[in-house]
Design an enzyme around this catalytic site. Sequence first.
Site, PDB file in Angstrom:
ATOM      1  CB  SER A  87      -0.798  -0.179   1.449  1.00 28.98           C
ATOM      2  OG  SER A  87      -2.063   0.770   1.159  1.00 28.98           O
ATOM      3  CG  HIS A 194      -6.260  -0.419  -0.669  1.00 27.16           C
ATOM      4  ND1 HIS A 194      -5.395   0.270  -1.632  1.00 27.16           N
ATOM      5  CD2 HIS A 194      -5.521  -0.296   0.494  1.00 27.16           C
ATOM      6  CE1 HIS A 194      -4.391   0.393  -1.083  1.00 27.16           C
ATOM      7  NE2 HIS A 194      -4.307   0.098   0.343  1.00 27.16           N
TER       8      HIS A 194
END
Length: 289
Positions: A87, A194
């Site tokens: 991430s 996400h």
Amino acid sequence: MKAYLFPGQGSQFLGMGKNLYKNSHFAKQLFQLADDVLKFRITSIMFDGTMNILKKTKYTQLSIYIYSVIKAKILNNFEPDMVAGNSLGEFSALAAINVFSFEDGLILVNQRASVMQEICESTNGGMAAVLGLEDSIIEDICNKDRGIIVPSNYNGPKQLVISGEKEALKRVCFSLEKKGAKKIFILPVHGAFHSPIMDPAVKKFENFINKIPFKDSKCPIYQNVTAKPVMKSNDIKKNLVKQLTSPVRWKQSIENMIYNGATSFIEIGPRNILKGLVKKIIENFSKKI
């Protein structure tokens, strides 16, 4: 072949970076540069702040990025054959291998954190980690729910994070418990990262990232969106934008790195939080081949 890994949110700790600042003149210069670029003392938050402040998305992301990149920059013989970042860690990895400068990375991470924080404050989203079920079972239950709820982080074998609307999250977690999940816990985050809930942030971030100069990578970076090696700057940019709403394919990335020759994995970040995941992925991958 050496693979270097960079963690995302969750690796922060109080006082992070203070030892690097004290023990390396070059690290000290970069910490001071970060304060100058951001126009506020992020170092004060990192070195002497409270956890309540540090855990805010804006400060967490900047702090982890700064720590990770500086740690890579002061390492002897930092010559990766491949890299990956979880991430936020993708930005740390890219700055470490000079796809963009430390300063431009600061600006990018600051902008990313700001647009994400803005969405978090205007929506009612959350995330939960699910342990002990196959990915396909979790994917199926998410697909059948009437709300916005999706797999968001493929962390490792039978370890998947889901992300979406809080009401949908409750329903899906209840269904997963009945399916036999060993453990489900709600993550201490203030948004549905996400997931499609982050969609309003995409255009803003895309417009911003296109202003930042990127170079082609000198080694493959296995990006979260595809889990495949990427080296071209335009492809890297596009994947960073897609990452806002797409799942982090961490398990698949590590498997592909092993398949393509990785023999050792070195984590660069505030704490070793990826080490356990990687070990499980390697063990599981070995059983497949």
